[in-house]
Every structure is written in C-alpha cells, then in structure tokens.
Design a protein around this motif. Structure first.
Motif, short mmCIF file in Angstrom:
data_model
loop_
_atom_site.label_atom_id
_atom_site.label_comp_id
_atom_site.label_asym_id
_atom_site.label_seq_id
_atom_site.Cartn_x
_atom_site.Cartn_y
_atom_site.Cartn_z
N LYS A 2 0.84 -1.17 0.00
CA LYS A 2 0.00 0.00 0.00
C LYS A 2 0.90 1.24 0.00
CE LYS A 2 -2.79 1.13 3.51
NZ LYS A 2 -2.89 2.59 3.41
N CYS A 6 -1.29 7.57 -1.55
CA CYS A 6 -2.11 7.27 -2.73
C CYS A 6 -3.59 7.22 -2.32
CB CYS A 6 -1.68 5.94 -3.34
SG CYS A 6 -2.81 5.37 -4.62
N CYS A 9 -5.28 3.81 -2.81
CA CYS A 9 -4.87 2.83 -1.79
C CYS A 9 -5.73 3.02 -0.55
CB CYS A 9 -3.41 3.01 -1.41
SG CYS A 9 -2.24 2.20 -2.50
N LYS A 46 -6.58 -3.72 -4.25
CA LYS A 46 -6.21 -3.22 -2.91
C LYS A 46 -4.70 -3.00 -2.78
CE LYS A 46 -10.35 -4.64 -0.54
NZ LYS A 46 -11.00 -5.35 0.57
N GLU A 47 -3.94 -3.73 -3.58
CA GLU A 47 -2.49 -3.51 -3.64
C GLU A 47 -2.22 -2.32 -4.56
OE1 GLU A 47 0.31 -5.40 -2.39
OE2 GLU A 47 -1.26 -6.08 -1.04
N HIS A 48 -1.12 -1.63 -4.31
CA HIS A 48 -0.79 -0.49 -5.17
C HIS A 48 0.01 -0.93 -6.40
CE1 HIS A 48 0.03 3.67 -6.29
NE2 HIS A 48 1.22 3.21 -6.67
N HIS A 99 -2.87 5.01 -9.63
CA HIS A 99 -3.10 3.71 -9.00
C HIS A 99 -3.98 2.97 -10.01
CE1 HIS A 99 -4.37 1.16 -5.31
NE2 HIS A 99 -5.16 0.74 -6.30
#
Ligand code: AMP
Ligand code: ZN
Length: 139
Positions: A2, A6, A9, A46-48, A99
């Motif tokens: 994360k 961001c 994120c 959910k991950e960057h 993102h």
C-alpha cells in the motif's frame, strides 16, 4: 504494497469512505466521484500498482474477470444499453490517479453526452501501416 500518499490505496483499504458496490480480499469497486454516466464505477486493486506496466498478469487477469462479472450485474441492475470498459495509463493517455483502475462506464441510448469517448482518426499510408505492423509483431 500500500502507498500511504495514494488516494486509491486509502479508498481501497476503507480508510477513506467511498460508495462501494463490491468488495473482496483483493479488489474494491466504487462509484466514480465525477461520473461520465449513471453508475460509472471503478475497479481498484487493494495492492498499489501505478498502471498496466506495474501490475502483474495474474492480478490484471483477475481484474478483467471482475470487470466481466460487474458489467453483467450492472447492465441488469441499471438497464443500460451498452458498456465501455476503459483503463488509462500515463498522463498523455488521460490517467489522473496513478493507482491502476478499470473504468466501468454504462452507456444509455438517450444520454445527453453520448460523445464522451469519441476520437478523431489518423491516417497512414499502406507503407506506413506495413512498417507499423512489422514493428509490432510479437516474435
Ligand atoms: P483516470 O483519469 O483514468 O486516472 O481516472 C480517475 C478517475 O477517478 C476519474 O474518473 C475521477 O473522477 C475519479 N476519482 C478521483 N478521485 C476520486 C475519489 N476520491 N473517489 C471516486 N472517484 C474518484
Ligand atoms: Zn495506490
């Protein structure tokens, strides 16, 4: 991973409230804050990952599968007449939030702004097309 600065994120993690329409362990789907049409939504991992270049193929594949599922569901729920699935990379291509995200844009026959995704056309000679084709062939 994360990224603290961001916004997507933080939205995906639930730290910033959003109009969420779907969530699982890996993705959150939210309504776009400045929608191009009724129901315009965004799939956020959910991950960057900044963009298509950073995201791994497996996660990109899962995101596209989710786009397929969401499109089917949203088309029924909204009774829309068509759908655009759009994904921008880098500023020149219209990316404003860095993102990775997939736009889900329902389209309606009678919408006032049905030219939202129209583009003008470039022309290339046959020779140029052949050069482009050769330079793009996957070997
Ligand atoms: P792009 O131009 O492809 O990077 O798309 C970014 C999209 O995110 C735009 O359609 C914005 O309206 C939308 N957006 C920006 N901030 C937010 C936010 N906080 N919540 C929901 N959507 C947002
Ligand atoms: Zn991020």
């Amino acid at each position: 991973m994360k990224k603290d600065d961001c916004i997507f994120c933080r939205i995906a993690a639930g730290e910033i409230p959003s109009n969420t329409i779907y969530e699982d362990g890996e993705f959150r789907v939210i309504l776009d804050l400045a929608p191009a049409s009724k129901g315009h939504a965004l799939i956020l991992p959910k991950e960057h990952y900044a963009d298509i270049y950073e995201i791994d193929e497996e996660t990109a594949g899962k995101a596209m599968k989710l786009a397929k599922r969401m499109t089917t569901h949203m088309t029924k729920a909204l009774a829309c007449d068509g759908f655009n699935i759009l994904q921008n990379n880098h500023e020149v291509a219209g990316q404003t939030v860095f993102h990775f995200h997939i736009h889900l844009i329902p389209r309606y026959q009678n919408a006032k702004n049905n030219d939202i995704l129209m583009w003008s056309h470039e022309t290339f000679t046959e020779e140029e097309m052949a050069q482009i084709r050769d330079s793009l062939k996957v070997k």
